[in-house]
Design a protein around this motif. Structure first.
Motif, PDB file in Angstrom:
ATOM      1  N   LEU A 128       9.364  -1.526 -13.362  1.00 24.63           N
ATOM      2  CA  LEU A 128       9.089  -1.806 -11.954  1.00 24.63           C
ATOM      3  C   LEU A 128      10.355  -2.173 -11.177  1.00 24.63           C
ATOM      4  CD1 LEU A 128       5.713  -3.790 -12.122  1.00 24.63           C
ATOM      5  CD2 LEU A 128       6.072  -1.387 -11.532  1.00 24.63           C
ATOM      6  N   TYR A 131      10.634  -2.574  -7.126  1.00 22.86           N
ATOM      7  CA  TYR A 131       9.386  -3.088  -6.551  1.00 22.86           C
ATOM      8  C   TYR A 131       9.544  -4.502  -6.002  1.00 22.86           C
ATOM      9  CZ  TYR A 131       6.246   0.591  -8.328  1.00 22.86           C
ATOM     10  OH  TYR A 131       5.594   1.772  -8.556  1.00 22.86           O
ATOM     11  N   ARG A 134       7.839  -5.527  -2.688  1.00 19.83           N
ATOM     12  CA  ARG A 134       6.445  -5.145  -2.426  1.00 19.83           C
ATOM     13  C   ARG A 134       5.524  -6.350  -2.540  1.00 19.83           C
ATOM     14  NH1 ARG A 134       5.169   0.864  -4.874  1.00 19.83           N
ATOM     15  NH2 ARG A 134       7.203   1.811  -4.424  1.00 19.83           N
ATOM     16  N   GLU A 143      -0.317  -2.048 -11.993  1.00 11.30           N
ATOM     17  CA  GLU A 143       0.971  -2.560 -11.530  1.00 11.30           C
ATOM     18  C   GLU A 143       0.986  -4.083 -11.537  1.00 11.30           C
ATOM     19  OE1 GLU A 143       2.288   1.067  -8.505  1.00 11.30           O
ATOM     20  OE2 GLU A 143       1.014  -0.564  -7.784  1.00 11.30           O
TER      21      GLU A 143
END
Length: 276
Positions: A128, A131, A134, A143
């Motif tokens: 990840l 990320y 996010r 996720e």
């Protein structure tokens, strides 16, 4: 570090959910807990990461009773990924993973270079990277699972305690996660429903039934057609995996083994080495 569960009994609402369980995960060993739903796997794991206090028995970390250690000290050595995840976090991915650094920090202390490195490394391990900004709440279930695993990795613990970590993951990410755990060779206690995944990943398996350990040993020793029928209530053949050589369980999806075991039927099982 070695983790030992020593004659642990856990009582909830007046009923013994785990009864007299003794098992060991040696340093660097992956110890798997398998068993039917309600067999006590999650309850036992909760005693290892101190969410529950056993009525009797103790959990030892390198010979020390974890109840003699502070919560912060325990968290520096043991990281957990439980099944219960709580509600949505209104945080970014980076902020969630950085929570794994809290055992090393004083209250209200900011992140330092070591924290940033640990977070980045953990996100990279679970695939990840990128990320960080996010929102956690906007992620898919798989996720989120990987972010929470990264949080556990960011603690840089000696022992991982994982309760069904492959839940919500697609096949590719399940395989990647199991490969990652195998490559780390960190002392790990893990519960898995997927018996073939357990056979591939774990050095030793401990089969729980009605709160007791009814078999312990290597996957090849433990996962026999007889045990699968009596403990899990399924008809199956155990063959060699054509790619890895691990035990591979081929279930008969047309015909069950018979009524699901009840009472103490499964308690007659012991490992082939004779240890409970």
């Amino acid at each position: 570090m070695r983790i030992s569960i020593d004659d642990v009994t856990v009582t909830l609402a007046g009923r013994d959910i785990v009864s007299g369980v003794t098992l060991v995960a040696a340093e660097g060993e992956i110890a798997g807990l398998v068993g039917p739903n309600g067999s006590g796997k999650s309850t036992l794991l909760r005693t290892v990461y101190r969410h529950l206090r056993p009525r009797t028995g103790r959990v030892l970390l390198a010979g020390r009773d974890i109840r003699s250690m502070s919560t912060a000290e325990t968290a520096r050595h043991i990281a957990a990924l439980p099944q219960e995840r709580g509600g949505d976090f209104e945080f970014t991915v980076c902020e969630v993973v950085a929570m794994g650094r809290s055992p090393y920090k004083r209250a209200f202390a900011g992140d330092d270079a070591a924290d940033h490195e640990a977070v980045a490394d953990a996100l990279d391990q679970v695939g990840l990277a990128g990320y960080e900004g996010r929102g956690f709440a906007a992620l898919s279930g798989g996720e989120r699972q990987r972010v929470l695993l990264a949080r556990a990795f960011a603690q840089r613990p000696d022992v991982l305690v994982l309760d069904e970590p492959t839940n919500h993951l697609d096949v590719q990410h399940q395989v990647e996660l199991l490969a990652l755990l195998r490559a780390q060779r960190r002392t790990t206690v893990i519960s898995l429903h997927d018996l073939n995944a357990a056979a591939s990943l774990c050095d030793r398996l401990h089969v729980l039934h009605e709160g007791a350990v009814v078999a312990s040993g290597t996957p090849r020793e433990v996962l026999t057609p007889e045990l699968l029928a009596k403990v899990f209530g399924v008809r199956a053949a155990v063959v060699e995996h054509p790619l890895t050589g691990d035990p591979l369980i081929a279930f008969d999806h047309r015909e069950p083994a018979g009524p699901h075991p009840s009472g103490g039927a499964g308690r007659a099982f012991v490992s082939r080495s004779g240890h409970p």
